[in-house]
Design an enzyme around this catalytic site. Structure first.
Site, PDB file in Angstrom:
ATOM      1  CB  SER A   1      17.623 -42.237 -33.561  1.00 21.23           C
ATOM      2  OG  SER A   1      17.713 -41.576 -32.310  1.00 21.23           O
TER       3      SER A   1
ATOM      4  N   GLY B   1      22.007 -44.531 -22.608  1.00 22.44           N
ATOM      5  CA  GLY B   1      22.080 -43.259 -21.920  1.00 22.44           C
ATOM      6  C   GLY B   1      22.763 -43.349 -20.573  1.00 22.44           C
TER       7      GLY B   1
ATOM      8  CB  CYS C   1      25.226 -45.989 -27.260  1.00 18.03           C
ATOM      9  SG  CYS C   1      24.069 -45.028 -28.256  1.00 18.03           S
TER      10      CYS C   1
ATOM     11  NE  ARG D   1      12.785 -38.679 -41.905  1.00 16.99           N
ATOM     12  CZ  ARG D   1      13.600 -38.090 -41.029  1.00 16.99           C
ATOM     13  NH1 ARG D   1      13.533 -36.781 -40.848  1.00 16.99           N
ATOM     14  NH2 ARG D   1      14.477 -38.799 -40.346  1.00 16.99           N
TER      15      ARG D   1
ATOM     16  CB  CYS E   1      19.071 -47.004 -25.667  1.00 16.00           C
ATOM     17  SG  CYS E   1      19.028 -45.199 -25.628  1.00 16.00           S
TER      18      CYS E   1
ATOM     19  CG  HIS F   1      16.151 -45.035 -30.458  1.00 16.76           C
ATOM     20  ND1 HIS F   1      16.012 -46.288 -29.876  1.00 16.76           N
ATOM     21  CD2 HIS F   1      17.061 -44.366 -29.679  1.00 16.76           C
ATOM     22  CE1 HIS F   1      16.798 -46.362 -28.806  1.00 16.76           C
ATOM     23  NE2 HIS F   1      17.434 -45.212 -28.668  1.00 16.76           N
TER      24      HIS F   1
END
Length: 421
Positions: A267, A400, A398, A238, A122, A368
């Site tokens: 996300s 992974g 954060c 949305r 990320c 994301h």
């Protein structure tokens, strides 16, 4: 307020090398302008596309990069032969080095301009910026491009496979688990209720909807033409999301933890690309390039893999300490909303007002694309600072497998109202 975090090992050495090329720390040093500063002269992103049904669903990352680079050179009038290096942050496309190199060549970049890729999940986009900035600071290059790109429709997260002997280590086993599992572990361990998660998610959806309807995002998006179609508006947001709608959604991971993660408070999985051009202040001024921002520094940390989402709680204090700032010095924070569970916990543990965090919504609303996010946050944050005529940006996410990253940037662009005069 949540209970204090006990799983983070903060290792901030008093002898840590200052990330700046200058020895001073503190807000005055950060805002100081020096000829060898690493500055950003251009920062834009594509619109983002929904997973499987969106505008990039059939567009591979090389075609996305080619279109973004072409649009960038047309907009900036930059001669691509002036580039010394390119770094692409991306996670899951097959043969990313080959596809990135091919995209660069197809966009008109000469063959003697090298390129590399970086994958720190990320934070890959932020790492691409960091790699180019460090190369400039070292004197190896004087101008480069950092790109973040991902098409999660075509290249979803592969299932990690490790050796049986490695998997016997509990932490090794935890670090390859699905991200949704880590979300539920954070929620369960730190008592982040479903209601709290939905409340934070609603903030993101509401802010992003306003940003779209008022045209805010159009200021950071560069239209790209792909296969005869111009793509210029996010199709991921949305409008009209309500608390009632969020609370009515079924949990996605019903077998893990308290099963509080839903499609509305996590996300989105999506597609997109973003780009920054970096050089020295001296070169930018000499070549009459507009300076819109300054790179200050970056920090990367490790945390317990089971609680992957708490990475910003360690990364943000670390980078602030490195450059001599306090959390109150920062005007805008862009903290990635991987899941509302971890985002809520990070926000409240860090003690930062939501007035400063993700003012135009975050990944829960806008999506994301893993490799894109680290660059997208810089693009979005600098644009918002420019609107507000403020100075300091901190980005964080954060990562992974159990990590966190954070970066500090300075806005140096004229306010949009002045720039349009």
């Amino acid at each position: 307020m949540f209970a204090s975090t006990t799983v983070i090992r903060t290792r901030i050495s008093s002898t840590m090398r200052n990330v700046s090329t200058h020895s001073g720390k503190g807000i005055s040093a950060v805002l100081q302008k020096n000829p060898d500063d690493v500055v950003i002269t251009f920062a834009k992103r594509t619109a983002m596309g929904r997973n499987r049904k969106g505008q990039f669903k059939d567009i591979p990352v090389d075609e996305m990069m080619q279109a973004l680079l072409k649009a960038t050179f047309e907009k900036t009038k930059l001669d691509p032969a002036k580039l010394d290096d390119i770094c692409v942050g991306t996670c899951h496309p097959p043969s990313p080095m080959y596809s990135s190199r091919a995209a660069a060549l197809a966009s008109g970049i000469p063959h003697d301009v090298p390129i590399s890729t970086v994958n720190r999940l990320c934070s890959s986009g932020l790492m691409a910026i960091r790699n180019i900035a460090h190369a400039i600071q070292s004197g190896e290059i004087s101008m480069g491009v950092a790109i973040g790109v991902e098409n999660m429709t075509l290249n979803p997260r592969p299932t990690p496979v490790i050796a049986e002997s490695v998997d016997k280590s509990p932490r090794a086993h935890d670090c390859i688990q699905p991200m949704g599992w880590t979300s539920e572990m954070v929620a369960q361990t730190y008592k982040v209720s479903r209601q709290k998660q939905d409340e934070y998610a609603l903030i993101s959806h509401t802010r992003a909807t306003k940003a779209v309807t008022t045209g805010i995002f159009s200021e950071e998006i560069i239209p790209v033409e792909i296969r005869g179609t111009v793509i210029s508006v996010d199709d991921t947001i949305r409008p009209g999301v309500t608390m009632e709608m969020l609370s009515g959604l079924k949990p996605v991971f019903q077998d893990w933890g308290d099963a509080a993660t839903t499609a509305g408070n996590a996300s989105g999985i999506g597609d997109g690309a973003a780009l920054c051009i970096l050089t020295t202040r001296e070169r930018a001024e000499k070549e009459n390039m507009e300076i819109i921002g300054k790179w200050v520094g970056c920090a990367v940390v490790g945390v317990e893999p089971r609680y992957m989402g708490i990475g910003p709680i360690a990364a943000i204090p670390k980078v602030l300490t490195q450059v001599g700032l306090t959390k109150d010095d920062i005007d805008i924070y862009e903290i990635n909303e991987a899941f509302a569970s971890q985002f809520a916990y990070c926000v409240e543990e860090l003690g930062i007002s939501m007035d400063k965090i993700n003012p135009n919504g975050g990944a829960i609303a806008v999506t994301h694309p893993l490799g894109m996010t680290g660059v997208r946050q810089v693009v979005t944050g600098l644009a918002e600072l420019r609107r507000r005529d403020k100075k300091l940006l901190c980005t964080s996410m954060c990562v992974g497998s159990g990590m966190g990253a954070a970066g500090i940037f300075v806005n140096e662009a004229q306010p949009f109202c002045e720039a349009k005069l």
